[in-house]
Design an enzyme around this catalytic site. Structure first.
Site, PDB file in Angstrom:
ATOM      1  CB  CYS A   2      -0.871  -0.003   1.241  1.00  0.00           C
ATOM      2  SG  CYS A   2      -1.781  -1.541   1.423  1.00  0.00           S
ATOM      3  NE  ARG A  27       4.548   1.787  -1.528  1.00  0.00           N
ATOM      4  CZ  ARG A  27       5.810   1.384  -1.434  1.00  0.00           C
ATOM      5  NH1 ARG A  27       6.743   1.990  -2.112  1.00  0.00           N
ATOM      6  NH2 ARG A  27       6.144   0.402  -0.648  1.00  0.00           N
ATOM      7  CD1 TRP A  76      -2.317  -4.671  -4.953  1.00  0.00           C
ATOM      8  CD2 TRP A  76      -1.924  -6.047  -3.243  1.00  0.00           C
ATOM      9  NE1 TRP A  76      -2.189  -5.944  -5.456  1.00  0.00           N
ATOM     10  CE2 TRP A  76      -1.939  -6.806  -4.431  1.00  0.00           C
ATOM     11  CE3 TRP A  76      -1.691  -6.719  -2.050  1.00  0.00           C
ATOM     12  CZ2 TRP A  76      -1.736  -8.189  -4.459  1.00  0.00           C
ATOM     13  CZ3 TRP A  76      -1.486  -8.095  -2.065  1.00  0.00           C
ATOM     14  CH2 TRP A  76      -1.507  -8.806  -3.273  1.00  0.00           C
ATOM     15  CG  ASN A 100       2.640  -1.300   3.128  1.00  0.00           C
ATOM     16  OD1 ASN A 100       2.083  -2.292   2.659  1.00  0.00           O
ATOM     17  ND2 ASN A 100       3.818  -0.876   2.699  1.00  0.00           N
ATOM     18  N   GLY A 101       1.252  -3.733   5.216  1.00  0.00           N
ATOM     19  CA  GLY A 101       1.861  -4.950   5.753  1.00  0.00           C
ATOM     20  C   GLY A 101       0.800  -5.955   6.126  1.00  0.00           C
ATOM     21  CD  GLU A 479      10.772  -9.130 -18.018  1.00  0.00           C
ATOM     22  OE1 GLU A 479      10.557 -10.024 -17.202  1.00  0.00           O
ATOM     23  OE2 GLU A 479      10.409  -7.952 -17.832  1.00  0.00           O
ATOM     24  CE  LYS A 483       7.293  -6.564 -17.967  1.00  0.00           C
ATOM     25  NZ  LYS A 483       8.365  -6.440 -17.022  1.00  0.00           N
ATOM     26  CD  GLU A 486       4.013  -7.089 -15.241  1.00  0.00           C
ATOM     27  OE1 GLU A 486       3.766  -6.928 -14.055  1.00  0.00           O
ATOM     28  OE2 GLU A 486       5.161  -6.984 -15.708  1.00  0.00           O
ATOM     29  CG  HIS A 502       9.832 -33.199 -24.871  1.00  0.00           C
ATOM     30  ND1 HIS A 502      10.148 -34.516 -25.078  1.00  0.00           N
ATOM     31  CD2 HIS A 502      10.827 -32.472 -25.452  1.00  0.00           C
ATOM     32  CE1 HIS A 502      11.309 -34.598 -25.718  1.00  0.00           C
ATOM     33  NE2 HIS A 502      11.741 -33.367 -25.965  1.00  0.00           N
ATOM     34  CE  LYS A 601       7.936  -0.446 -10.356  1.00  0.00           C
ATOM     35  NZ  LYS A 601       8.128  -1.159 -11.632  1.00  0.00           N
TER      36      LYS A 601
HETATM   37  O1  M6R Z   1      11.195  -4.487  -6.807  1.00  0.00           O
HETATM   38  P1  M6R Z   1      11.592  -5.840  -7.287  1.00  0.00           P
HETATM   39  O2  M6R Z   1      12.541  -5.799  -8.426  1.00  0.00           O
HETATM   40  O3  M6R Z   1      12.093  -6.722  -6.169  1.00  0.00           O
HETATM   41  O4  M6R Z   1      10.259  -6.496  -7.829  1.00  0.00           O
HETATM   42  C1  M6R Z   1      10.236  -7.816  -8.284  1.00  0.00           C
HETATM   43  C2  M6R Z   1       8.961  -8.118  -9.022  1.00  0.00           C
HETATM   44  O5  M6R Z   1       7.852  -7.918  -8.190  1.00  0.00           O
HETATM   45  C3  M6R Z   1       8.780  -7.264 -10.272  1.00  0.00           C
HETATM   46  O6  M6R Z   1       9.874  -7.377 -11.123  1.00  0.00           O
HETATM   47  C4  M6R Z   1       7.501  -7.670 -11.025  1.00  0.00           C
HETATM   48  O7  M6R Z   1       7.631  -8.960 -11.527  1.00  0.00           O
HETATM   49  C5  M6R Z   1       7.198  -6.671 -12.133  1.00  0.00           C
HETATM   50  N1  M6R Z   1       5.851  -6.191 -12.002  1.00  0.00           N
HETATM   51  C6  M6R Z   1       7.278  -7.246 -13.489  1.00  0.00           C
HETATM   52  O8  M6R Z   1       7.035  -6.297 -14.475  1.00  0.00           O
END
Ligand code: M6R
Length: 606
Positions: A2, A27, A76, A100-101, A479, A483, A486, A502, A601
């Site tokens: 959050c 966040r 969140w 937050n937590g 990756e 991308k 998400e 396979h 994020k």
């Molecule tokens: O802040 P971080 O690099 O530790 O975050 C890791 C992942 O949460 C982050 O890379 C996430 O997979 C991204 N949303 C991908 O685009």
């Protein structure tokens, strides 16, 4: 996950909070709320499901009611659904707080404090508010001190007590909090983006210390209740870096920023054409003394690690293992004092990655963190830090952070190769020169965005997409798939192309999109055979190869060419292509590119 903010000072607190929440919204963005002391010295509260813009509407004219002290939250959801009741702040008796937590023992606390009939929400945070109210005796610092040992879990709290107008108290364990005293008042927030309009000097609230904010000062109190001086840090970017600056989305802006971010990360660390970590204080001994490398990270950062493994292991001739942080921390890893654990995290706050770091240190391993956010917990707790210089990354989908993490890993690989005698100086200089050549190659691919956009129209109506590659290209595919899924919600899978037969090839049918990456010369012919196999089953193939690679015309429906770099460095322009594919797919589907559903994020809860 959050976003939280607290402010006490001469400015209009409602405006400071709403502006701050807009900056922090990346966040978490399920719901938002503020609480503030009004003219009547009482606490008022406004909260809603949805975005900060909705909260702003509900607040009406900001001048109607001027407050000088308040707390704000963008959520969140963890415990309890996305409802107005579950939105923060939560009020319990004399206590109003944001959190937050996760309070893991909230069930026991509910029973122990007989809260069942009092709770208005389903949140662990409200339980915490009631527990604090029940120990509150008019002395905020002493009461918070008695309250904290009752909690299990992670938290950052900002707290107001109804009998202490103008004052905010904040405390944290694991979850981040930064604070500052500025000419415009006292401010605390879960990250710097909310502070930066007011100051460049800030401090990280130390875990376990209690922060007291008034309009005139911020004060830190340690476990014994003694005042402590904060350790002031200075941020090296300004508010412009956290704005869209004419781009329609942060993600597109951040894709464009990659060449600059790479220059900022690489160039200050080159001496005589070779990587030099003198200014980072990273000792060569950790490279010499290790017998294995463990790379630990989550999501995109973990994918950067996958690329690094494919580069490092053949060059350094020592085992390199990449592990997802949430697995590493519970797998009783085989590590020791001869293990170099490389931790990668953009935010430096991802809770699983942080836990993995702590575990590695407790087992005697040396830790080297590649982190973007200065002063973040992972950066502070790691033995060594390689800071990437990407500036703030706001879009939830990571782009520039990935490229600079790769740059860092490549440089570490090169330095390690030199120190361990695996490569000569001349080879090291050639390696670095090739790394630098990747920067204009990325610029070229950014210019190709219209061509890449045209590819995407073939993807957006499909429920699934496959990214295939071999060797390094497989690592890039991981990756690309992440991308796409998400931000476009298209189900995407990355597959090692040789593995398709396979099982997975059963999913290839007419018009199923396959993005095939074929930049590795040593396995090009094998890769092209795999592409033929999916094409023969009706796939719509987008083939990504290097300029000059001879490819039969009929093998793919669309081709994208990247500059002809050395095989080891193709990830940089490929990353741009894959990011733009995801970006335009999300855009064409009319989705929220920067704030995709269910995500946030920075993942600061387990
Ligand atoms: O802040 P971080 O690099 O530790 O975050 C890791 C992942 O949460 C982050 O890379 C996430 O997979 C991204 N949303 C991908 O685009």
């Amino acid at each position: 996950m959050c976003g939280i903010i607290g402010y006490s000072g001469p400015l209009n607190a409602r405006k400071v909070m709403l502006d701050g929440l807009a900056q922090l919204e990346y966040r978490g963005y399920d719901s938002a709320g503020i609480a503030y002391f009004g003219d009547d010295s009482r606490i008022h509260q406004i909260k809603t499901t949805g975005k900060v813009s909705r909260l702003r509407e509900l607040c009406g004219s900001l001048d109607d009611e001027v407050s000088h002290c308040g707390i704000g939250h963008t959520r969140w959801a963890t415990h309890g659904g996305v409802t107005q009741a579950n939105a923060h702040p939560h009020t319990a008796g004399r206590v109003t707080l944001i959190h937050n937590g996760i309070i893991e023992n909230y069930h026991q606390l509910t029973e122990q404090y007989h809260l069942e009939d009092r709770l208005l929400s389903q949140t662990d945070s409200e339980v915490a508010a009631w527990v604090l109210d029940s120990v509150y005796d008019g002395d905020p610092v002493g009461s918070i001190r008695r309250f904290l040992p009752l909690l299990e879990g992670s938290y950052a709290f900002c707290i107001m007590f109804s009998d202490r107008p103008g004052e905010i108290y904040a405390v944290r364990t694991v979850s981040p909090l930064v604070a500052a005293y500025t000419p415009s008042g006292s401010i605390v927030a879960s990250d710097l983006t909310a502070l930066i309009p007011y100051t460049k000097s800030y401090f990280v609230v130390p875990e376990g210390m209690i922060l007291k904010m008034t309009p005139y000062q911020v004060a830190l109190y340690d476990e014994e209740g003694c005042r402590k001086d904060p350790e002031i840090m200075v941020v090296n970017w300004n508010i412009d870096a956290a704005m869209k600056n004419g781009f329609p989305h942060f993600m597109l802006k951040e894709i464009h920023e990659q060449p600059e971010a790479l220059k900022n990360t690489i160039l200050p660390r080159i001496s005589k054409g070779l990587p030099d970590f003198g200014d980072d204080g990273i000792s060569d001994e950790i490279f010499l003394e290790c017998s294995q490398i463990r790379i630990v990270a989550c999501g995109t950062a973990m994918h950067a690690g996958m690329v690094a493994k494919a580069i490092m292991e053949p060059l350094l001739r020592i085992p390199v293992t990449v592990t997802i942080a949430s697995e590493f921390r519970y797998e009783n890893p085989l590590i020791d004092s001869k293990t170099l654990v490389i931790i990668i995290s953009q935010s430096g706050e991802t809770i699983d990655t942080l836990a993995a770091l702590r575990l590695a240190r407790s087992m005697g391993s040396k830790t080297l963190a590649i982190v973007n956010v200065k002063g973040s917990t992972i950066a502070r707790e790691s033995d060594y830090v390689f800071y990437t210089h990407a500036g703030p990354e706001i879009a939830v989908a990571s782009t520039k952070a990935y490229s600079v993490q790769l740059a860092g890993l490549y440089m570490i690989c090169c330095r390690m190769g030199l120190v361990r005698g695996c490569i000569t100086k001349a080879e090291g200089q050639a390696f670095m020169a090739e790394l630098l050549e990747a920067i204009p190659a990325m610029e070229e691919m950014i210019k190709e965005k219209d061509h890449i956009k045209s590819v995407v129209s073939h993807l957006v109506d499909q429920p699934d997409a496959f990214f295939i590659g071999r060797g390094l290209d497989y690592a890039f595919s991981l990756e690309g798939a992440l991308k796409l899924k998400e931000i476009s919600y298209i189900h995407a899978e990355a597959y090692a192309a040789g593995e398709l037969k396979h099982g997975t090839i059963a999913l290839i049918a007419d018009r199923v999109p396959v993005i095939a990456i074929a930049t590795q010369s040593s396995i090009l012919s094998k890769m092209l055979s795999n592409v033929r196999e999916v094409k023969a089953r009706g796939a719509f193939v987008v083939l990504i190869t290097k300029e000059g690679t001879a490819v039969p015309d009929d093998i793919a429906d669309i081709q994208i060419r990247i500059p002809a770099l050395n095989d080891h460095f193709t990830v940089f322009p490929i990353a741009v292509v894959l990011q733009l594919i995801a970006y335009y797919a999300s855009l064409l589907k009319g989705l929220n590119v920067d704030q995709p559903r269910n995500l946030a994020k920075s993942v600061t809860v387990e």
